[in-house]
Design a protein around this motif. Structure first.
Motif, PDB file in Angstrom:
ATOM      1  N   THR A   1     -31.904 -13.961 -11.158  1.00  0.00           N
ATOM      2  CA  THR A   1     -32.538 -13.211 -10.077  1.00  0.00           C
ATOM      3  C   THR A   1     -32.118 -13.823  -8.744  1.00  0.00           C
ATOM      4  O   THR A   1     -31.566 -14.925  -8.700  1.00  0.00           O
TER       5      THR A   1
ATOM      6  N   GLY B   1     -25.982  -4.016 -12.689  1.00  0.00           N
ATOM      7  CA  GLY B   1     -26.977  -2.949 -12.650  1.00  0.00           C
ATOM      8  C   GLY B   1     -26.662  -1.780 -13.558  1.00  0.00           C
ATOM      9  O   GLY B   1     -27.356  -0.766 -13.542  1.00  0.00           O
TER      10      GLY B   1
ATOM     11  N   ALA C   1     -30.293  -4.844  -9.115  1.00  0.00           N
ATOM     12  CA  ALA C   1     -31.660  -5.373  -9.097  1.00  0.00           C
ATOM     13  C   ALA C   1     -31.716  -6.737  -9.773  1.00  0.00           C
ATOM     14  O   ALA C   1     -30.866  -7.076 -10.606  1.00  0.00           O
TER      15      ALA C   1
END
Length: 196
Positions: free
Chosen positions: A137, A80, A72
């Motif tokens: 991200t 993760g 994620a």
């Protein structure tokens, strides 16, 4: 007396088995070491308060399929896995950064204590304007790898080096290296802090 000796030998056997099992886990998989990844900086003691990763820099394994699947957002550097969560902490942008230059040729290297059948190695960079005080991200990354090395199921050697030309960037960035395993559902992840 015999009971004490038997109990002591049993205790030593259990302790020895624990050491062997722990040692076995610590000798598998791999990590990126050029530019130095966050996990190797932690294992070498150059960065403190890293948690368990200091003993297992080669174990940052998570779901493969990046960037459409996989860890994620905000948990990419740890693959993760909550055990390696300190790798996702941007530390206020103070991770040691390797100096690089746009257009520079660089050898991207991995150390692989135990090789796996491999799909490929892929290398991503954050976009210009990246804020190094924030976690990595997908929105902060250029999701097209700047370098891909296909392996088509072959096993890499214990040390692999991938010559690549760096794209145009300025300022601090994170290089995300992904080693995709061919015969499992996982990949290995490594984040390296760099400065152009």
């Amino acid at each position: 007396m015999r009971k004490k000796i038997s109990a002591a030998l049993l205790g030593l056997g259990i302790a020895g088995s624990s050491v062997l099992m722990t040692g076995g886990a610590a000798t598998s998989h791999g990590y990126s070491d050029n530019p130095p990844s966050r996990q190797i900086l932690c294992a070498q003691g150059k960065v403190k308060n890293c948690g368990q990763i200091v003993w297992e820099p080669q174990s940052v394994e998570g779901p493969k399929g990046f960037p459409t699947r996989g860890p994620a957002d905000g948990k990419i550097c740890a693959g993760g896995d909550v055990r390696w969560a300190p790798l996702d902490d941007p530390r206020g942008g103070k991770w040691p950064a390797t100096k690089l230059a746009s257009g520079q040729s660089v050898n991207l290297t991995w150390r692989i204590p135990v090789p796996h059948s491999t799909t490929d190695f892929r290398y991503y960079l954050t976009k210009d304007g990246f804020d190094p005080t924030k976690p990595v991200t997908r929105a902060s990354l250029d999701l097209t790898p700047f370098h891909t090395v296909p392996y088509n199921g072959r096993q890499p050697s214990s040390s692999v080096s991938h010559p690549a030309t760096l794209p145009q960037r300025s300022g601090k960035h994170v290089l995300v290296a992904v080693w995709t395993i061919n015969d499992t559902g996982n990949a290995f992840y490594a984040c390296s802090d760099v400065e152009f």
